[in-house]
Design a protein around this motif. Structure first.
Motif, mmCIF file in Angstrom:
data_model
loop_
_atom_site.group_PDB
_atom_site.id
_atom_site.type_symbol
_atom_site.label_atom_id
_atom_site.label_comp_id
_atom_site.label_asym_id
_atom_site.label_seq_id
_atom_site.Cartn_x
_atom_site.Cartn_y
_atom_site.Cartn_z
ATOM 1 N N VAL A 46 0.839 -1.188 0.000
ATOM 2 C CA VAL A 46 0.000 0.000 0.000
ATOM 3 C C VAL A 46 0.876 1.241 0.000
ATOM 4 O O VAL A 46 1.719 1.417 0.888
ATOM 5 C CB VAL A 46 -0.937 0.028 1.229
ATOM 6 N N ALA A 51 0.953 4.213 1.207
ATOM 7 C CA ALA A 51 0.109 4.672 2.309
ATOM 8 C C ALA A 51 0.122 6.174 2.553
ATOM 9 O O ALA A 51 -0.738 6.671 3.283
ATOM 10 C CB ALA A 51 0.505 3.946 3.599
ATOM 11 N N CYS A 66 -3.101 7.206 0.780
ATOM 12 C CA CYS A 66 -4.216 6.261 0.787
ATOM 13 C C CYS A 66 -5.249 6.685 1.830
ATOM 14 O O CYS A 66 -4.914 6.867 3.002
ATOM 15 C CB CYS A 66 -3.716 4.853 1.085
ATOM 16 N N ASN A 90 -7.959 6.702 4.744
ATOM 17 C CA ASN A 90 -8.099 5.818 5.903
ATOM 18 C C ASN A 90 -9.180 4.769 5.717
ATOM 19 O O ASN A 90 -9.035 3.632 6.160
ATOM 20 C CB ASN A 90 -8.349 6.634 7.175
ATOM 21 N N LYS A 132 -7.717 1.949 3.894
ATOM 22 C CA LYS A 132 -6.837 1.176 4.778
ATOM 23 C C LYS A 132 -7.655 0.238 5.659
ATOM 24 O O LYS A 132 -7.280 -0.919 5.860
ATOM 25 C CB LYS A 132 -5.988 2.111 5.651
ATOM 26 N N LEU A 185 1.999 -1.537 4.538
ATOM 27 C CA LEU A 185 1.811 -0.124 4.253
ATOM 28 C C LEU A 185 3.179 0.550 4.264
ATOM 29 O O LEU A 185 3.944 0.380 5.220
ATOM 30 C CB LEU A 185 0.906 0.522 5.294
ATOM 31 N N VAL A 207 -1.214 0.979 12.565
ATOM 32 C CA VAL A 207 -1.856 -0.230 12.051
ATOM 33 C C VAL A 207 -2.347 -1.063 13.233
ATOM 34 O O VAL A 207 -1.775 -1.015 14.318
ATOM 35 C CB VAL A 207 -0.900 -1.070 11.167
ATOM 36 N N SER A 266 3.716 -2.111 8.871
ATOM 37 C CA SER A 266 3.940 -0.761 8.382
ATOM 38 C C SER A 266 5.442 -0.536 8.271
ATOM 39 O O SER A 266 6.190 -0.913 9.174
ATOM 40 C CB SER A 266 3.325 0.239 9.363
#
Length: 188
Positions: free
Chosen positions: A47, A49, A52, A54, A57, A73, A81, A89
């Motif tokens: 991802v 992130a 991106c 929320n 996610k 991410l 996370v 992450s």
């Protein structure tokens, strides 16, 4: 040496690690401790992130635990996370396209990349990955060239001072399109 302390929201990601030995304590800003592994032979979801939404996610977090797929991410800031062996992450250094470069270097054939960044999508598609944007549009070898051309055209307009506006806010229909496309890809 032993780890005395770390800062970060989760034990799986630390942005500053302090190590201690007989000569004293040492801080290592930017050191990242990552937990989680790739499922043997399975798809991994990467991802992009930083941008991106929320809500997207959250859809990915639920899917990760439901189908037991690794979701990673990548951002140049700390991303919170939930605790899960399927979600991790990675914080990369700040800078232009650093997260994109990390994803492009680590994604493998068959992986899924979630990104609205069209050049990143083009790069991972060339590697044999799938690329899905947060609005549920699957980028393919057939449509990515057109998306790149349109992106470049809009960039040229903006560079000449024309206000092209931005994309509309993510709608409920966009969220549903993303969730449905994600489910189709995970069912493959």
């Amino acid at each position: 040496m032993r780890v005395l302390a770390h800062s970060g929201a989760r034990a799986s990601v630390a942005t500053v690690v302090t190590l201690s030995d007989a000569t004293g304590s040492f801080r290592f800003p930017g050191l990242i401790i990552v937990s989680g592994t790739r499922t043997m032979g399975g798809m991994q979801i990467w991802v992009d992130a930083d941008a991106c939404p929320n809500v997207i996610k959250e859809i990915l977090f639920r899917a990760a635990d439901r189908v037991k797929v690794q979701v990673t991410l990548v951002a140049n800031q700390l991303v919170q996370v939930p605790r899960s062996k399927h979600i991790r992450s990675i914080q990369v250094a700040a800078g232009f396209d650093v997260a994109d470069t990390y994803i492009a270097q680590h994604a493998r054939t068959g992986d899924l990349v979630i990104t609205a960044d069209i050049p990143l999508a083009a790069e991972v598609i060339e590697k044999g990955c799938l690329a899905l944007n947060p609005r549920g549009e699957l980028y393919t070898r057939e449509n990515i060239r057109q998306r790149l051309n349109m992106r470049d055209f809009m960039d040229t307009l903006r560079g000449s001072g024309i206000d092209t506006g931005g994309p509309p806010a993510l709608s409920q229909a966009d969220r549903m399109a993303f969730a449905n496309q994600l489910d189709r890809l995970l069912a493959r």
